[in-house]
Motif scaffolding. Structure first.
Motif, PDB file in Angstrom:
ATOM      1  N   PRO A 105       0.825  -1.212   0.000  1.00 25.67           N
ATOM      2  CA  PRO A 105       0.000   0.000   0.000  1.00 25.67           C
ATOM      3  C   PRO A 105       0.862   1.267   0.000  1.00 25.67           C
ATOM      4  CG  PRO A 105      -0.702  -1.545   1.718  1.00 25.67           C
ATOM      5  CD  PRO A 105       0.601  -2.051   1.187  1.00 25.67           C
ATOM      6  N   GLU A 106       0.299   2.340  -0.510  1.00 28.17           N
ATOM      7  CA  GLU A 106       1.036   3.614  -0.559  1.00 28.17           C
ATOM      8  C   GLU A 106       1.419   4.089   0.838  1.00 28.17           C
ATOM      9  OE1 GLU A 106       0.161   5.547  -4.709  1.00 28.17           O
ATOM     10  OE2 GLU A 106       1.390   6.285  -3.076  1.00 28.17           O
ATOM     11  N   ARG A 107       0.564   3.710   1.800  1.00 30.25           N
ATOM     12  CA  ARG A 107       0.778   4.225   3.140  1.00 30.25           C
ATOM     13  C   ARG A 107       0.682   3.087   4.147  1.00 30.25           C
ATOM     14  NH1 ARG A 107      -1.631   8.416   7.286  1.00 30.25           N
ATOM     15  NH2 ARG A 107      -2.391   6.704   8.559  1.00 30.25           N
ATOM     16  N   SER A 134       4.838  -2.091  16.530  1.00 25.22           N
ATOM     17  CA  SER A 134       4.428  -3.062  15.529  1.00 25.22           C
ATOM     18  C   SER A 134       3.577  -2.326  14.497  1.00 25.22           C
ATOM     19  CB  SER A 134       3.635  -4.170  16.242  1.00 25.22           C
ATOM     20  OG  SER A 134       3.194  -5.141  15.331  1.00 25.22           O
ATOM     21  N   GLN A 135       2.927  -3.065  13.620  1.00 28.81           N
ATOM     22  CA  GLN A 135       1.970  -2.450  12.699  1.00 28.81           C
ATOM     23  C   GLN A 135       0.657  -3.167  12.899  1.00 28.81           C
ATOM     24  OE1 GLN A 135       4.181  -2.857   8.836  1.00 28.81           O
ATOM     25  NE2 GLN A 135       4.090  -0.619   8.899  1.00 28.81           N
ATOM     26  N   TYR A 136      -0.407  -2.423  13.138  1.00 27.58           N
ATOM     27  CA  TYR A 136      -1.688  -3.064  13.453  1.00 27.58           C
ATOM     28  C   TYR A 136      -2.623  -3.092  12.244  1.00 27.58           C
ATOM     29  CZ  TYR A 136      -6.096  -4.012  15.804  1.00 27.58           C
ATOM     30  OH  TYR A 136      -7.304  -4.543  16.165  1.00 27.58           O
ATOM     31  N   ASP A 137      -3.240  -1.952  11.952  1.00 27.51           N
ATOM     32  CA  ASP A 137      -4.267  -1.990  10.902  1.00 27.51           C
ATOM     33  C   ASP A 137      -3.787  -1.511   9.538  1.00 27.51           C
ATOM     34  OD1 ASP A 137      -3.967   0.512  11.939  1.00 27.51           O
ATOM     35  OD2 ASP A 137      -6.099   1.016  11.986  1.00 27.51           O
ATOM     36  N   GLU A 138      -2.550  -1.015   9.457  1.00 26.74           N
ATOM     37  CA  GLU A 138      -2.035  -0.611   8.145  1.00 26.74           C
ATOM     38  C   GLU A 138      -0.631  -1.181   7.944  1.00 26.74           C
ATOM     39  OE1 GLU A 138      -2.868   3.452   6.627  1.00 26.74           O
ATOM     40  OE2 GLU A 138      -3.688   3.836   8.633  1.00 26.74           O
ATOM     41  N   TYR A 146      -3.895  -1.291  21.348  1.00 27.87           N
ATOM     42  CA  TYR A 146      -3.116  -0.733  20.227  1.00 27.87           C
ATOM     43  C   TYR A 146      -3.461   0.738  20.033  1.00 27.87           C
ATOM     44  CZ  TYR A 146      -1.646  -5.214  18.087  1.00 27.87           C
ATOM     45  OH  TYR A 146      -1.061  -6.420  17.792  1.00 27.87           O
ATOM     46  N   PHE A 147      -2.479   1.566  19.768  1.00 28.45           N
ATOM     47  CA  PHE A 147      -2.768   2.923  19.263  1.00 28.45           C
ATOM     48  C   PHE A 147      -1.594   3.365  18.399  1.00 28.45           C
ATOM     49  CE2 PHE A 147      -0.708   3.967  23.355  1.00 28.45           C
ATOM     50  CZ  PHE A 147       0.200   4.938  22.977  1.00 28.45           C
ATOM     51  N   PRO A 148      -1.832   4.334  17.505  1.00 36.52           N
ATOM     52  CA  PRO A 148      -0.767   4.733  16.569  1.00 36.52           C
ATOM     53  C   PRO A 148       0.465   5.219  17.318  1.00 36.52           C
ATOM     54  CG  PRO A 148      -2.868   5.666  15.898  1.00 36.52           C
ATOM     55  CD  PRO A 148      -3.090   5.063  17.261  1.00 36.52           C
ATOM     56  N   GLU A 149       1.621   4.779  16.909  1.00 36.31           N
ATOM     57  CA  GLU A 149       2.880   5.174  17.544  1.00 36.31           C
ATOM     58  C   GLU A 149       3.088   6.682  17.321  1.00 36.31           C
ATOM     59  OE1 GLU A 149       5.571   3.788  19.395  1.00 36.31           O
ATOM     60  OE2 GLU A 149       6.087   5.907  19.269  1.00 36.31           O
ATOM     61  N   PRO A 150       3.061   7.460  18.389  1.00 40.33           N
ATOM     62  CA  PRO A 150       3.127   8.921  18.200  1.00 40.33           C
ATOM     63  C   PRO A 150       4.518   9.413  17.811  1.00 40.33           C
ATOM     64  CG  PRO A 150       2.993   8.383  20.537  1.00 40.33           C
ATOM     65  CD  PRO A 150       2.864   7.087  19.802  1.00 40.33           C
ATOM     66  N   ASP A 151       5.545   8.587  18.013  1.00 45.18           N
ATOM     67  CA  ASP A 151       6.912   9.037  17.724  1.00 45.18           C
ATOM     68  C   ASP A 151       7.353   8.727  16.294  1.00 45.18           C
ATOM     69  OD1 ASP A 151       7.173  10.042  20.256  1.00 45.18           O
ATOM     70  OD2 ASP A 151       8.113   8.239  21.069  1.00 45.18           O
ATOM     71  N   LEU A 152       6.489   8.103  15.506  1.00 44.66           N
ATOM     72  CA  LEU A 152       6.863   7.793  14.117  1.00 44.66           C
ATOM     73  C   LEU A 152       5.770   8.273  13.171  1.00 44.66           C
ATOM     74  CD1 LEU A 152       8.136   4.126  14.623  1.00 44.66           C
ATOM     75  CD2 LEU A 152       9.555   6.028  13.831  1.00 44.66           C
ATOM     76  N   MET A 153       6.200   8.919  12.105  1.00 46.35           N
ATOM     77  CA  MET A 153       5.252   9.380  11.083  1.00 46.35           C
ATOM     78  C   MET A 153       4.720   8.158  10.332  1.00 46.35           C
ATOM     79  SD  MET A 153       5.366  12.730  10.911  1.00 46.35           S
ATOM     80  CE  MET A 153       5.186  13.363   9.235  1.00 46.35           C
ATOM     81  N   PRO A 154       3.499   8.266   9.807  1.00 47.62           N
ATOM     82  CA  PRO A 154       3.072   7.207   8.866  1.00 47.62           C
ATOM     83  C   PRO A 154       4.080   7.155   7.722  1.00 47.62           C
ATOM     84  CG  PRO A 154       1.242   8.650   9.413  1.00 47.62           C
ATOM     85  CD  PRO A 154       2.470   9.286  10.001  1.00 47.62           C
ATOM     86  N   LEU A 155       4.234   5.996   7.151  1.00 42.30           N
ATOM     87  CA  LEU A 155       5.260   5.793   6.133  1.00 42.30           C
ATOM     88  C   LEU A 155       4.605   5.792   4.750  1.00 42.30           C
ATOM     89  CD1 LEU A 155       8.227   4.942   5.531  1.00 42.30           C
ATOM     90  CD2 LEU A 155       7.494   2.587   5.911  1.00 42.30           C
ATOM     91  N   VAL A 156       5.055   6.700   3.890  1.00 39.74           N
ATOM     92  CA  VAL A 156       4.507   6.756   2.534  1.00 39.74           C
ATOM     93  C   VAL A 156       5.523   6.121   1.594  1.00 39.74           C
ATOM     94  CG1 VAL A 156       3.750   8.271   0.662  1.00 39.74           C
ATOM     95  CG2 VAL A 156       3.131   8.793   3.043  1.00 39.74           C
ATOM     96  N   ILE A 157       5.087   5.126   0.875  1.00 40.43           N
ATOM     97  CA  ILE A 157       5.997   4.388  -0.015  1.00 40.43           C
ATOM     98  C   ILE A 157       5.609   4.693  -1.454  1.00 40.43           C
ATOM     99  CG2 ILE A 157       6.811   2.093  -0.695  1.00 40.43           C
ATOM    100  CD1 ILE A 157       6.221   1.176   2.178  1.00 40.43           C
ATOM    101  N   SER A 158       6.467   5.438  -2.145  1.00 39.26           N
ATOM    102  CA  SER A 158       6.141   5.836  -3.522  1.00 39.26           C
ATOM    103  C   SER A 158       6.187   4.623  -4.426  1.00 39.26           C
ATOM    104  CB  SER A 158       7.130   6.895  -4.007  1.00 39.26           C
ATOM    105  OG  SER A 158       8.388   6.277  -4.261  1.00 39.26           O
ATOM    106  N   ARG A 159       5.445   4.720  -5.531  1.00 39.16           N
ATOM    107  CA  ARG A 159       5.424   3.622  -6.508  1.00 39.16           C
ATOM    108  C   ARG A 159       6.801   3.440  -7.144  1.00 39.16           C
ATOM    109  NH1 ARG A 159       2.101   0.725  -4.338  1.00 39.16           N
ATOM    110  NH2 ARG A 159       2.958   1.991  -2.680  1.00 39.16           N
ATOM    111  N   GLU A 160       7.552   4.542  -7.245  1.00 39.54           N
ATOM    112  CA  GLU A 160       8.910   4.444  -7.822  1.00 39.54           C
ATOM    113  C   GLU A 160       9.799   3.585  -6.920  1.00 39.54           C
ATOM    114  OE1 GLU A 160       7.405   7.591  -7.371  1.00 39.54           O
ATOM    115  OE2 GLU A 160       6.640   7.353  -9.408  1.00 39.54           O
TER     116      GLU A 160
END
Ligand code: ADP
Ligand code: MG
Length: 480
Positions: free
Chosen positions: A76-78, A98-102, A277-291
């Protein structure tokens, strides 16, 4: 039990943790390496000191994407990281990132012996430390446990399958292929015994024909492929017995004890909400470009399935192709020998025959020996050109592994080159015929199977150096 088995269908889903072979940890600069002095690879981040911040290791993401692509997943992109809270002495922060829902990888599959096994997801997370219990690791008789945090923060990819497997054999085949893949793409050692790859098996049973899955038990602590199969078999019987006695299987985590050959209840199974579970506040969501994904796709090495198919197209049987792919060191060596132009058939006979037997006996990897792909390719070329016989090749290959001498040198030094000169062979054949008048008479009287005896005698005379085809032809000629 066997007839009871027929009444039930078994459902299995595997959760596999693969330790990623990065240089440093997933959120900290500490070295990611096995076998160091306890608690020597522990920065304040790994120790979970107040105020420290995790920084995501890009190589972990690269390996996550590479593995996802090898498992036919979508990337996924994100994706994002989440905190999973639980208390354990080997988890100083009190939560695991960890990674929960994304998760980083979703919706994959593997084709295992013609059957498609779905892969729900694969997500990144950090490993915990390790407890060294009383009596273990040289602290025999002690009544305490010690904490080693070197492993804490090691990057893990957890690969979760769909409940698509229906037997212990299918589960084992899936697990073996997964191990092959992570090894060939270079992201994980895949060593079950050392724990660089770990597997939790979820198992349930339901009446045959039912559409509704039964309650699953999760089995931990399986340290080999055969243990995985044994644990599943045991668990199937245990569950059938409960259901046949009118009871119900409870959802729980059980531990496999490979010595006692049984599973034991460890704890009731937590639900996701227990971990808060809750979103890790110390890390930005990770955006993975198609490139980014494309760049990694472009570098994908040959996967085990492709390798097997290529070997089969070279004339190897499906069995030989699978056996050689299972042993990555041998397969990579084989590929190098092929690149040097060697005959695949002769190469595979050496590799799967004398070489594999020697390695097994000596408990070595091919790279521990002095045999080079160039030397094996030369040996094979000498056989193809009839300079030496296949038998002589088999005699000298072990020496080549032990001391690294090229075949041409050994053959020269020991005078092993094949005798193809007709005149010379004729002379030896004549000698053998003259020395065995009784056998000659019997042969001429119709006992044609004695030809093998004469061939053997000639080979003995020539120490296996005579060209077998010429020997046969000339013998037939002289014996008439
Ligand atoms: P958890 O983390 O609670 O174990 P996951 O959803 O991560 O839950 O993993 C569940 C695993 O159990 C998956 O591999 C899934 O295929 C498998 N599974 C789910 N339901 C069943 C079932 N009824 N029988 C066997 N395996 C199951
Ligand atoms: Mg689980």
């Amino acid at each position: 039990m066997e007839d009871l088995r027929d009444k039930y269908e078994v459902v299995i889903g595997l959760e596999v943790h693969a330790q990623l072979k990065t240089k440093s940890k997933i959120f900290a600069p500490d070295e990611n390496e096995f076998g160091h002095e306890p608690n020597s690879l522990v920065s304040p981040i790994t120790l979970g000191m107040p105020g420290v911040l995790p920084v995501l290791n890009k190589e972990v993401v690269n390996m996550g994407i590479l593995t996802g692509l090898a498992l036919n997943c979508e990337i996924p992109e994100r994706c994002k990281f989440d905190r999973k809270q639980y208390f354990y002495p080997d988890l100083p922060k009190g939560y695991q990132i960890s990674q929960y829902d994304e998760p980083i990888c979703v919706n994959g599959y593997l084709n295992i012996k013609g059957k498609r096994i779905g892969i729900t997801r694969a997500h990144l997370e950090e490993d915990a430390g390790k407890l060294v219990h009383a009596g273990a690791d040289g602290i025999a008789g002690s009544s305490y446990s010690l904490v080693d945090l070197n492993r804490a923060g090691t990057p893990l990819l957890e690969i979760v399958s769909e409940p698509d497997m229906r037997s212990s054999e299918e589960a084992r085949n899936y697990m073996e292929e997964l191990r092959n893949i992570v090894r060939y793409i270079g992201v994980c050692d895949g060593n079950l015994e050392e724990g660089s790859m770990r597997c939790d098996a979820n198992i349930s049973i339901m009446p045959k024909g039912s559409k509704e899955f039964g309650t699953r038990a999760e089995i931990k602590n399986v340290n080999s492929f055969s243990a995985l199969q044994r644990a599943i078999e045991y668990e199937i019987d245990r569950q059938i017995e409960i259901v046949e006695d009118g009871g119900e299987v409870v959802q729980e985590t059980r531990l496999w004890d490979d010595n006692a050959r049984e599973t034991k209840s460890m704890r009731g199974k937590e639900d996701a909400h227990d971990y808060r579970y809750f979103p890790e506040p110390d890390l930005m969501p990770l955006v993975i470009s198609r490139e980014w994904v494309q760049q990694i796709k472009d570098k994908m090495p040959e996967l085990p399935q492709q390798k097997r198919e290529r070997y089969m197209s070279l004339g190897l049987s499906e069995y030989d192709a699978s056996v050689i792919v299972e042993q990555m060191g041998l397969a990579l060596f084989f590929d190098k020998v092929l690149k040097l132009g060697a005959s695949p058939k002769i190469a595979v006979n050496f590799i799967m025959g004398e070489i594999a037997a020697y390695l097994k006996e000596e408990k070595l990897e091919i790279t521990d020996t002095k045999l080079t792909p160039e030397n094996l390719a030369e040996l094979i070329a000498m056989i193809e050109k009839n300079i030496i016989s296949n038998n002589i090749g088999k005699q000298i290959i072990i020496d080549m592994m032990k001391d690294g001498t090229p075949a041409s040198k050994i053959v020269e030094a020991r005078g092993l080159s094949q005798i193809s000169d007709e005149g010379a062979i004729k002379e030896i054949v004549q000698k053998v015929v003259d020395a065995n008048p009784q056998q000659v008479e019997a042969y001429r009287g119709g006992k044609v199977q004695l030809l093998g005896f004469f061939v053997g005698q000639v080979m003995k005379e020539t120490k296996g150096r005579a060209n077998p085809k010429s020997v046969n032809d000339i013998l037939k000629e002289i014996l008439g």
